[in-house]
Design a protein around this motif. Sequence first.
Motif, mmCIF file in Angstrom:
data_model
loop_
_atom_site.group_PDB
_atom_site.id
_atom_site.type_symbol
_atom_site.label_atom_id
_atom_site.label_comp_id
_atom_site.label_asym_id
_atom_site.label_seq_id
_atom_site.Cartn_x
_atom_site.Cartn_y
_atom_site.Cartn_z
ATOM 1 N N GLU A 168 -3.855 12.576 -1.568
ATOM 2 C CA GLU A 168 -4.280 13.481 -2.636
ATOM 3 C C GLU A 168 -3.628 13.084 -3.965
ATOM 4 O O GLU A 168 -4.290 13.020 -5.002
ATOM 5 C CB GLU A 168 -3.931 14.927 -2.272
ATOM 6 N N ALA A 169 -2.337 12.801 -3.945
ATOM 7 C CA ALA A 169 -1.620 12.411 -5.162
ATOM 8 C C ALA A 169 -2.150 11.099 -5.725
ATOM 9 O O ALA A 169 -2.251 10.934 -6.949
ATOM 10 C CB ALA A 169 -0.123 12.304 -4.881
ATOM 11 N N LEU A 170 -2.510 10.163 -4.864
ATOM 12 C CA LEU A 170 -2.985 8.859 -5.309
ATOM 13 C C LEU A 170 -4.344 8.927 -6.006
ATOM 14 O O LEU A 170 -4.706 8.004 -6.742
ATOM 15 C CB LEU A 170 -3.050 7.878 -4.139
ATOM 16 N N LYS A 171 -5.078 10.001 -5.823
ATOM 17 C CA LYS A 171 -6.386 10.150 -6.479
ATOM 18 C C LYS A 171 -6.263 10.132 -7.994
ATOM 19 O O LYS A 171 -7.216 9.805 -8.691
ATOM 20 C CB LYS A 171 -7.070 11.443 -6.030
ATOM 21 N N GLU A 172 -5.095 10.471 -8.517
ATOM 22 C CA GLU A 172 -4.875 10.516 -9.968
ATOM 23 C C GLU A 172 -4.480 9.146 -10.536
ATOM 24 O O GLU A 172 -4.277 9.028 -11.740
ATOM 25 C CB GLU A 172 -3.777 11.525 -10.302
ATOM 26 N N TYR A 173 -4.355 8.151 -9.685
ATOM 27 C CA TYR A 173 -3.854 6.841 -10.100
ATOM 28 C C TYR A 173 -4.883 5.746 -9.848
ATOM 29 O O TYR A 173 -5.789 5.896 -9.023
ATOM 30 C CB TYR A 173 -2.563 6.510 -9.338
ATOM 31 N N GLU A 174 -4.702 4.643 -10.576
ATOM 32 C CA GLU A 174 -5.536 3.465 -10.351
ATOM 33 C C GLU A 174 -5.290 2.972 -8.921
ATOM 34 O O GLU A 174 -4.211 3.191 -8.364
ATOM 35 C CB GLU A 174 -5.184 2.364 -11.361
ATOM 36 N N PRO A 175 -6.269 2.287 -8.330
ATOM 37 C CA PRO A 175 -6.085 1.781 -6.958
ATOM 38 C C PRO A 175 -4.929 0.792 -6.853
ATOM 39 O O PRO A 175 -4.559 0.135 -7.828
ATOM 40 C CB PRO A 175 -7.411 1.082 -6.652
ATOM 41 N N VAL A 176 -4.409 0.687 -5.647
ATOM 42 C CA VAL A 176 -3.366 -0.309 -5.360
ATOM 43 C C VAL A 176 -3.992 -1.686 -5.577
ATOM 44 O O VAL A 176 -5.090 -1.966 -5.065
ATOM 45 C CB VAL A 176 -2.876 -0.163 -3.904
ATOM 46 N N PRO A 177 -3.341 -2.571 -6.345
ATOM 47 C CA PRO A 177 -3.901 -3.910 -6.576
ATOM 48 C C PRO A 177 -4.179 -4.647 -5.263
ATOM 49 O O PRO A 177 -3.416 -4.545 -4.303
ATOM 50 C CB PRO A 177 -2.800 -4.624 -7.378
ATOM 51 N N GLU A 178 -5.283 -5.353 -5.262
ATOM 52 C CA GLU A 178 -5.735 -6.069 -4.061
ATOM 53 C C GLU A 178 -4.643 -6.988 -3.502
ATOM 54 O O GLU A 178 -4.436 -7.053 -2.297
ATOM 55 C CB GLU A 178 -6.998 -6.869 -4.385
ATOM 56 N N GLU A 179 -3.905 -7.671 -4.392
ATOM 57 C CA GLU A 179 -2.899 -8.626 -3.925
ATOM 58 C C GLU A 179 -1.715 -7.939 -3.241
ATOM 59 O O GLU A 179 -0.940 -8.591 -2.540
ATOM 60 C CB GLU A 179 -2.411 -9.532 -5.068
ATOM 61 N N TRP A 180 -1.565 -6.644 -3.419
ATOM 62 C CA TRP A 180 -0.490 -5.901 -2.757
ATOM 63 C C TRP A 180 -0.896 -5.415 -1.369
ATOM 64 O O TRP A 180 -0.054 -5.152 -0.521
ATOM 65 C CB TRP A 180 -0.088 -4.678 -3.581
ATOM 66 N N ARG A 181 -2.191 -5.257 -1.155
ATOM 67 C CA ARG A 181 -2.676 -4.573 0.055
ATOM 68 C C ARG A 181 -2.235 -5.210 1.366
ATOM 69 O O ARG A 181 -1.923 -4.518 2.316
ATOM 70 C CB ARG A 181 -4.192 -4.434 0.015
ATOM 71 N N GLU A 182 -2.191 -6.528 1.422
ATOM 72 C CA GLU A 182 -1.852 -7.176 2.694
ATOM 73 C C GLU A 182 -0.393 -6.977 3.093
ATOM 74 O O GLU A 182 -0.045 -7.149 4.255
ATOM 75 C CB GLU A 182 -2.216 -8.659 2.674
ATOM 76 N N ASN A 183 0.458 -6.606 2.144
ATOM 77 C CA ASN A 183 1.874 -6.405 2.447
ATOM 78 C C ASN A 183 2.302 -4.928 2.385
ATOM 79 O O ASN A 183 3.501 -4.647 2.339
ATOM 80 C CB ASN A 183 2.742 -7.241 1.497
ATOM 81 N N LEU A 184 1.330 -4.027 2.367
ATOM 82 C CA LEU A 184 1.674 -2.599 2.357
ATOM 83 C C LEU A 184 2.396 -2.234 3.643
ATOM 84 O O LEU A 184 1.999 -2.639 4.738
ATOM 85 C CB LEU A 184 0.425 -1.729 2.216
ATOM 86 N N THR A 185 3.450 -1.482 3.497
ATOM 87 C CA THR A 185 4.294 -1.102 4.628
ATOM 88 C C THR A 185 4.671 0.364 4.490
ATOM 89 O O THR A 185 4.870 0.852 3.383
ATOM 90 C CB THR A 185 5.572 -1.966 4.638
ATOM 91 N N LEU A 186 4.765 1.058 5.609
ATOM 92 C CA LEU A 186 5.242 2.437 5.606
ATOM 93 C C LEU A 186 6.642 2.454 6.198
ATOM 94 O O LEU A 186 6.863 1.994 7.321
ATOM 95 C CB LEU A 186 4.330 3.349 6.431
ATOM 96 N N GLY A 187 7.578 2.950 5.419
ATOM 97 C CA GLY A 187 8.951 3.086 5.897
ATOM 98 C C GLY A 187 9.296 4.557 6.021
ATOM 99 O O GLY A 187 8.769 5.394 5.290
ATOM 100 N N THR A 188 10.168 4.869 6.955
ATOM 101 C CA THR A 188 10.589 6.255 7.177
ATOM 102 C C THR A 188 12.104 6.297 7.274
ATOM 103 O O THR A 188 12.703 5.446 7.924
ATOM 104 C CB THR A 188 10.009 6.796 8.512
#
Length: 89
Positions: free
Chosen positions: A20-40
């Motif tokens: 929901e929060a990300l809807k207010e922002y430009e999309p994640v750049p394509e070159e970043w997508r392959e290295n997206l990681t979720l940390g906890t």
Amino acid sequence: MNRPKELEALQELARVATREALKEYEPVPEEWRENLTLGTYFEGDVRVFELYVAQEKPANAIVISSARVDRKTKAVEVAITNLKKKGTS
């Protein structure tokens, strides 16, 4: 509630709030997508879920969002970084 199920439920709260929060922002750049990681990680009763772009050196990771979920109240706070808000230059 057992711990794995609790963490899954909190992660889902974080996911929905982050989306929901990300809807207010430009999309994640394509070159970043392959290295997206979720940390906890845990801070007392708060579970923090970070979406970031992994880098060769962990200190250089690019954090996109940080969702803090209180495990007792289920309150969620989301901070977005390193992305431009839609409609700004």
